[in-house]
Scaffold this motif. Structure first.
Motif, PDB file in Angstrom:
ATOM      1  N   ASP A  58      -1.867  11.441 -13.218  1.00 21.34           N
ATOM      2  CA  ASP A  58      -1.949  12.705 -13.949  1.00 21.34           C
ATOM      3  C   ASP A  58      -0.569  13.351 -13.941  1.00 21.34           C
ATOM      4  N   PRO A  59       0.167  13.260 -15.045  1.00 27.19           N
ATOM      5  CA  PRO A  59       1.535  13.792 -15.059  1.00 27.19           C
ATOM      6  C   PRO A  59       1.568  15.288 -14.753  1.00 27.19           C
ATOM      7  N   ASP A  60       2.457  15.659 -13.869  1.00 32.35           N
ATOM      8  CA  ASP A  60       2.651  17.057 -13.509  1.00 32.35           C
ATOM      9  C   ASP A  60       4.040  17.473 -13.983  1.00 32.35           C
ATOM     10  N   PRO A  61       4.129  18.287 -15.037  1.00 26.58           N
ATOM     11  CA  PRO A  61       5.446  18.658 -15.588  1.00 26.58           C
ATOM     12  C   PRO A  61       6.308  19.440 -14.612  1.00 26.58           C
ATOM     13  N   SER A  62       5.714  19.975 -13.563  1.00 28.17           N
ATOM     14  CA  SER A  62       6.518  20.724 -12.591  1.00 28.17           C
ATOM     15  C   SER A  62       7.259  19.806 -11.627  1.00 28.17           C
ATOM     16  N   VAL A  63       6.892  18.517 -11.593  1.00 35.32           N
ATOM     17  CA  VAL A  63       7.551  17.564 -10.694  1.00 35.32           C
ATOM     18  C   VAL A  63       8.911  17.202 -11.257  1.00 35.32           C
ATOM     19  N   THR A  64       9.939  17.375 -10.457  1.00 39.16           N
ATOM     20  CA  THR A  64      11.295  17.063 -10.894  1.00 39.16           C
ATOM     21  C   THR A  64      11.816  15.753 -10.315  1.00 39.16           C
ATOM     22  N   ASN A  65      11.099  15.172  -9.363  1.00 40.29           N
ATOM     23  CA  ASN A  65      11.517  13.924  -8.743  1.00 40.29           C
ATOM     24  C   ASN A  65      10.323  12.983  -8.682  1.00 40.29           C
ATOM     25  N   ASP A  66      10.308  11.987  -9.583  1.00 45.91           N
ATOM     26  CA  ASP A  66       9.177  11.061  -9.632  1.00 45.91           C
ATOM     27  C   ASP A  66       9.150  10.083  -8.470  1.00 45.91           C
ATOM     28  N   SER A  67      10.162  10.110  -7.633  1.00 41.45           N
ATOM     29  CA  SER A  67      10.117   9.293  -6.419  1.00 41.45           C
ATOM     30  C   SER A  67       9.212   9.922  -5.371  1.00 41.45           C
ATOM     31  N   LEU A  68       8.962  11.227  -5.523  1.00 36.04           N
ATOM     32  CA  LEU A  68       8.153  11.958  -4.545  1.00 36.04           C
ATOM     33  C   LEU A  68       6.847  12.457  -5.127  1.00 36.04           C
ATOM     34  N   GLY A  69       6.789  12.638  -6.425  1.00 32.23           N
ATOM     35  CA  GLY A  69       5.586  13.178  -7.059  1.00 32.23           C
ATOM     36  C   GLY A  69       5.085  12.305  -8.179  1.00 32.23           C
ATOM     37  N   ASN A  70       4.015  12.790  -8.836  1.00 35.15           N
ATOM     38  CA  ASN A  70       3.371  12.044  -9.916  1.00 35.15           C
ATOM     39  C   ASN A  70       2.845  10.695  -9.421  1.00 35.15           C
ATOM     40  N   GLY A  71       2.130  10.749  -8.300  1.00 34.62           N
ATOM     41  CA  GLY A  71       1.505   9.538  -7.774  1.00 34.62           C
ATOM     42  C   GLY A  71       0.204   9.219  -8.491  1.00 34.62           C
ATOM     43  N   LEU A  72      -0.385   8.089  -8.150  1.00 33.54           N
ATOM     44  CA  LEU A  72      -1.619   7.638  -8.791  1.00 33.54           C
ATOM     45  C   LEU A  72      -2.772   8.603  -8.531  1.00 33.54           C
ATOM     46  N   ASN A  73      -3.657   8.697  -9.509  1.00 31.91           N
ATOM     47  CA  ASN A  73      -4.924   9.379  -9.257  1.00 31.91           C
ATOM     48  C   ASN A  73      -5.925   8.354  -8.729  1.00 31.91           C
ATOM     49  N   ALA A  74      -7.172   8.764  -8.522  1.00 33.05           N
ATOM     50  CA  ALA A  74      -8.171   7.869  -7.919  1.00 33.05           C
ATOM     51  C   ALA A  74      -8.387   6.622  -8.761  1.00 33.05           C
ATOM     52  N   LEU A  75      -8.461   6.787 -10.085  1.00 32.95           N
ATOM     53  CA  LEU A  75      -8.649   5.626 -10.959  1.00 32.95           C
ATOM     54  C   LEU A  75      -7.435   4.712 -10.902  1.00 32.95           C
ATOM     55  N   GLY A  76      -6.254   5.294 -10.815  1.00 33.98           N
ATOM     56  CA  GLY A  76      -5.044   4.477 -10.729  1.00 33.98           C
ATOM     57  C   GLY A  76      -5.040   3.585  -9.498  1.00 33.98           C
ATOM     58  N   HIS A  77      -5.509   4.110  -8.381  1.00 34.15           N
ATOM     59  CA  HIS A  77      -5.607   3.278  -7.172  1.00 34.15           C
ATOM     60  C   HIS A  77      -6.617   2.147  -7.368  1.00 34.15           C
ATOM     61  N   GLU A  78      -7.727   2.426  -8.032  1.00 29.38           N
ATOM     62  CA  GLU A  78      -8.703   1.371  -8.312  1.00 29.38           C
ATOM     63  C   GLU A  78      -8.091   0.288  -9.175  1.00 29.38           C
ATOM     64  N   GLN A  79      -7.384   0.707 -10.201  1.00 26.80           N
ATOM     65  CA  GLN A  79      -6.746  -0.267 -11.091  1.00 26.80           C
ATOM     66  C   GLN A  79      -5.759  -1.135 -10.326  1.00 26.80           C
ATOM     67  N   ALA A  80      -4.989  -0.526  -9.450  1.00 24.30           N
ATOM     68  CA  ALA A  80      -4.001  -1.272  -8.684  1.00 24.30           C
ATOM     69  C   ALA A  80      -4.658  -2.309  -7.778  1.00 24.30           C
ATOM     70  N   LYS A  81      -5.745  -1.942  -7.162  1.00 29.08           N
ATOM     71  CA  LYS A  81      -6.437  -2.884  -6.283  1.00 29.08           C
ATOM     72  C   LYS A  81      -7.016  -4.054  -7.078  1.00 29.08           C
ATOM     73  N   LEU A  82      -7.458  -3.775  -8.304  1.00 29.37           N
ATOM     74  CA  LEU A  82      -8.049  -4.834  -9.127  1.00 29.37           C
ATOM     75  C   LEU A  82      -6.993  -5.819  -9.617  1.00 29.37           C
ATOM     76  N   ILE A  83      -5.832  -5.337 -10.024  1.00 32.05           N
ATOM     77  CA  ILE A  83      -4.787  -6.275 -10.439  1.00 32.05           C
ATOM     78  C   ILE A  83      -4.264  -7.049  -9.233  1.00 32.05           C
ATOM     79  N   GLY A  84      -4.225  -6.416  -8.067  1.00 32.99           N
ATOM     80  CA  GLY A  84      -3.825  -7.131  -6.859  1.00 32.99           C
ATOM     81  C   GLY A  84      -4.793  -8.254  -6.526  1.00 32.99           C
ATOM     82  N   ALA A  85      -6.090  -7.973  -6.674  1.00 31.30           N
ATOM     83  CA  ALA A  85      -7.096  -8.998  -6.400  1.00 31.30           C
ATOM     84  C   ALA A  85      -6.984 -10.148  -7.397  1.00 31.30           C
ATOM     85  N   ARG A  86      -6.686  -9.820  -8.645  1.00 36.13           N
ATOM     86  CA  ARG A  86      -6.541 -10.877  -9.653  1.00 36.13           C
ATOM     87  C   ARG A  86      -5.395 -11.815  -9.297  1.00 36.13           C
TER      88      ARG A  86
END
Length: 236
Positions: A58-86
Motif C-alpha cells: 500500500d503506497p504511502d506518499p509520506s514515505v521518503t525512503n523506500d528502504s525503510l517504508g512502503n513494505g508489503l501488506n498482508a496479501l503481499g506477504h502471501e504472494q511472496a510465500k507462494l512464489i517462493g514455494a513455486r
C-alpha cells in the motif's frame, strides 16, 4: 647391375631414415598438442535468471525512503510465500537469491527464502527507478539526472547478472521491481527497452531469461502468476 643395386640400397636407407624420423617426432610431440587431441568439448552451460517482482504493498506518499517504508501488506506477504514455494519445488539448485535494497523487495525475498532454504543478499543496482521511456507522460515527471542514473544502473545490472556461465547451468533469482523487469525483458528480446512502459506486470510474478554459452539471450517466460490463486493476483 652394381649401379642398380647401389641405387636400391640408397633408396632403402633413405626410407628407413624417414621412418625413424617420423617415429622420433611422434615421441617428442607433447600429449596436449592439438594434432594429437580431438576437438575441444562444446560448452553447454546455460545461465537462467529468474526475475520476481515484489509482492503488493500500500503506497504511502509520506514515505521518503523506500528502504525503510512502503513494505508489503498482508496479501503481499502471501504472494511472496507462494512464489517462493513455486521456485523451491523446481528440480534445480539455485546459486543466488538477490533482492533490491527497497523494503518491499527485501521482505519479498525474505519470505521466499524460507521455503527455498537460502539467505538473500541485497544489491542497490536492482532498486526501482525510471529508465528512459518512449512514453512522454512517464518522462514528464522525472528529473533528467535521475533518469540518467537509472539508465546507468541498468547497464550495471545487465553486466552483473546476465553474463553466460558456459561450464555449467546456473540458476539465479533476482527480486526487484516492475520498471526494472520490464526494461530487462525488452532488452533480452533485442528490442528497444525504452518501450518498457507499454508492458504490464503482476506482483510476485515470474519472468525467466536464459543466457546461452555464446552470450545469446532467450526470454522464456514473462509475468507468469500461475502460482497465485486468481483472488490473490494483483496486476499493476
Amino acid at each position: 647391375m652394381n649401379g642398380v643395386r647401389a641405387a636400391n640400397r640408397t633408396a632403402f636407407l633413405l626410407g628407413c631414415a624417414l621412418l625413424l624420423g617420423m617415429a622420433a617426432s611422434a615421441r617428442a610431440q607433447p600429449p596436449g598438442d592439438p594434432a594429437r587431441t580431438s576437438a575441444p568439448r562444446a560448452r553447454t552451460g546455460v545461465h537462467y535468471v529468474y526475475l520476481v517482482r515484489h509482492g503488493v504493498y500500500d503506497p504511502d506518499p509520506s514515505v521518503t525512503n523506500d528502504s525503510l517504508g512502503n513494505g508489503l501488506n498482508a496479501l503481499g506477504h502471501e504472494q511472496a510465500k507462494l512464489i517462493g514455494a513455486r521456485l523451491a519445488a523446481l528440480p534445480v539448485r539455485f546459486h543466488r537469491l538477490v533482492s533490491s535494497g527497497l523494503l518491499r523487495a527485501v521482505q519479498t525475498a525474505d519470505d521466499m527464502a524460507v521455503p527455498m532454504h537460502m539467505k538473500p543478499t541485497r544489491d542497490a543496482a536492482l532498486n526501482e527507478c525510471t529508465p528512459t521511456s518512449t512514453d512522454a507522460r512517464v518522462m514528464a515527471g522525472e528529473k533528467p539526472e535521475d533518469v540518467a542514473l537509472c539508465d546507468s544502473m541498468r547497464v550495471v545490472q545487465w553486466q552483473r547478472y546476465f553474463a553466460p556461465t558456459p561450464d555449467q547451468d546456473t540458476h539465479d533469482v533476482l527480486v526487484c521491481h516492475g520498471n526494472i523487469i520490464r526494461w530487462t525483458f525488452l532488452r533480452a528480446l533485442g528490442v528497444d527497452p525504452k518501450a518498457w512502459a507499454n508492458l504490464h506486470i503482476g506482483h510476485a510474478s515470474l519472468t525467466i531469461i536464459a543466457i546461452r554459452p555464446d552470450g545469446s539471450v532467450r526470454p522464456t517466460m514473462y509475468s507468469d502468476v500461475g502460482h497465485l490463486p486468481e483472488s490473490k493476483q494483483t496486476p499493476k
